[in-house]
Design an enzyme around this catalytic site. Structure first.
Site, PDB file in Angstrom:
ATOM      1  N   GLY A   1     -14.944   7.412  -5.549  1.00  0.00           N
ATOM      2  CA  GLY A   1     -15.504   5.874  -5.655  1.00  0.00           C
ATOM      3  C   GLY A   1     -15.163   5.432  -7.175  1.00  0.00           C
ATOM      4  O   GLY A   1     -14.286   5.994  -7.804  1.00  0.00           O
ATOM      5  N   ASN A   2     -16.121   4.257  -7.842  1.00  0.00           N
ATOM      6  CA  ASN A   2     -15.707   3.964  -8.915  1.00  0.00           C
ATOM      7  C   ASN A   2     -17.010   3.206  -9.360  1.00  0.00           C
ATOM      8  O   ASN A   2     -18.191   2.996  -8.449  1.00  0.00           O
ATOM      9  CB  ASN A   2     -14.532   2.850  -8.964  1.00  0.00           C
ATOM     10  N   TYR A   3     -17.062   2.521 -10.517  1.00  0.00           N
ATOM     11  CA  TYR A   3     -18.416   2.055 -11.032  1.00  0.00           C
ATOM     12  C   TYR A   3     -18.789   0.685 -10.727  1.00  0.00           C
ATOM     13  O   TYR A   3     -19.631   0.241 -11.212  1.00  0.00           O
ATOM     14  CB  TYR A   3     -18.371   2.298 -12.373  1.00  0.00           C
TER      15      TYR A   3
ATOM     16  N   ALA B   1     -13.327  -3.679  -6.037  1.00  0.00           N
ATOM     17  CA  ALA B   1     -12.547  -2.614  -6.836  1.00  0.00           C
ATOM     18  C   ALA B   1     -12.360  -1.373  -5.851  1.00  0.00           C
ATOM     19  O   ALA B   1     -13.068  -0.646  -5.486  1.00  0.00           O
ATOM     20  CB  ALA B   1     -13.350  -1.884  -7.852  1.00  0.00           C
TER      21      ALA B   1
END
Ligand code: PMT
Length: 402
Positions: free
Chosen positions: A208-210, A276
């Site tokens: 995943g990402n932030y 994102a």
């Protein structure tokens, strides 16, 4: 932001929720409004005029005459000055007087003279709230064109539980902000993607990402406040206070996001790709948790995810606007403009992780907007709500250009 420069009369009645008016006044002032407080005599028992005049920078008006100067406080001038009048908290007694034209104090007199929209935020005990006279008076006030900001349910000052708590200042502010927001997107349909995508490795792990979703949801709220019909395709995020008009479609992976966007895109006027999206996903998604082996380090093979923005760029028809984001760490302008052309976008919003307070998770962002028509506009660090307004303004300008 739409409250900037607006003249607001804040009418405070004698109820326990009057204490919330200190925060309410502060929020209005912070949003750029000029606030003139009028208090009923009973309100002064609950919150002092000094508190309110200090917060608003204006003497509080309560009587028809100012005692020490003998100056007449003109309810007619006040009524004309106001861009909106907000009665909060509105007690059963004041609601009754307003509904029936009983002009025996400065607040009700000004209400009767006001030419602007009036908002009423009732606050009282649950039995008073549901008494037939209160119900009838509120219906009368609605029939005169006033907007009632319905009280919330919860524990009341009497410790009884029910409907009667004055709506929280933040929500009252949203109602006023919405009222003053220009409805320049009426009849338009927007698609916004937001948040991260999670690419499953096994039932407990993912790539995943932030991304928090704050930027995407701010855009969705802004477009909805300006009258657009908005659908947000959202990765896993926890965002509160979404405009109730926004339709939320929840997904987890990039492929699921693509599937939903392809369904929705043909009917929209504008799509803003703020999510994102993970560029890669594991080739294999394990059905059971990968166990920790003593000597073996597992290798996760990755495959490329579809590029959602580029896919929509290929499908785009005349009249549709496609807006992308570029999150960069280096060579920012060149990379952003390259993505603009490569993905057949009409506009790209660059944010750089080099700028403090910009990008993932923060409440602020600092963006530069590039259009396919060759325009470039740089913006200062602002709240994501303000950035969303700048982006939607730029979209409206571009739509008028093409
Ligand atoms: O959610 P927040 O915490 O508020 O943070 C906001 C944000 C930083 C996520 C947002 O402002 C932002 O920059 N979003 C885009 C992040 C990104 O993935 O940028 P990119 O440069 O990798 O992608 C370029 C564009 O292609 C983006 O519009 C992206 O949505 C899109 N894309 C990317 C990859 C992919 N497989 N499919 C896509 O559609």
């Amino acid at each position: 932001m739409s409250l900037k420069g607006k003249h607001i009369i804040l009418g405070i009645c004698g109820g326990i929720a009057a204490y919330k008016c200190a925060s309410l006044a502060r929020l209005l002032i912070k949003a750029g409004a000029e606030v003139q407080v009028i208090m009923t005599p009973a309100a002064k028992e609950f919150i002092t005029p000094l508190t309110m005049s200090t917060l608003t920078g204006k003497p509080v008006i309560s009587e028809f005459f100012t005692a020490n100067t003998g100056q007449w406080n003109s309810h007619v001038d006040l009524g004309l000055w106001a861009d909106a009048m907000l009665i909060a908290p509105a007690t059963a007694s004041t609601i009754g007087k307003m509904a029936n034209g009983v002009a025996d104090n400065m607040l009700v007199t000004t209400y009767l003279s006001a030419k602007s929209q009036v908002f009423i935020a009732p606050s009282m005990d649950l039995d008073m709230m549901r008494h037939p006279s209160t119900v009838r008076n509120i219906e009368l006030l609605k029939s005169y064109g006033n907007i009632i900001i319905e009280p919330a349910e919860g524990e009341l000052a009497s410790h009884l539980i029910g409907k009667g708590r004055m709506e929280e200042p933040e929500n009252i502010l949203k109602v006023l902000d919405y009222y003053f927001t220009p409805k320049d997107l009426q009849g338009q349909h927007f698609l916004v993607t937001a948040g991260p995508t999670f690419e499953k490795i096994d039932p407990v792990r993912f790539i995943g990402n932030y991304s928090s979703g704050k930027m995407g949801y701010a855009l969705a709220n802004e477009a909805a406040a300006r009258g657009a019909e908005v659908t947000i395709v959202s990765g896993p995020v926890d965002i509160k206070g979404v405009n109730p008009g926004v339709k939320i479609v929840k997904i987890e992976s990039a492929r699921q996001m693509l599937e939903q966007c392809e369904k929705i895109f043909p009917a929209v006027d504008c799509a803003i790709m703020c999510a994102a999206v993970a560029d890669y996903a594991p080739v294999v998604q394990h059905e059971t948790k990968i166990k920790r082996e003593k000597d073996e380090i597992p290798v996760i093979h990755l495959m490329k995810n579809p590029d959602i923005a580029a896919t929509l760029g290929k499908a785009k028809r005349a009249g549709q606007l496609l807006v992308g984001f570029a999150l960069e760490t280096d060579n920012e302008d060149v990379n952003a403009v390259d993505k603009l052309h490569r993905k057949n976008l009409d506009m790209i919003v660059l944010n750089s992780l080099k700028d403090a307070g910009a990008g993932f998770g923060t409440d602020t962002n600092k963006v530069t907007i590039f259009t396919s028509t060759g325009r470039q506009s740089q913006f200062a660090l602002k709240s994501k709500t303000e950035v969303a307004a700048d982006i939607v303004d730029a979209i409206v300008s571009l739509a008028h250009e093409s």
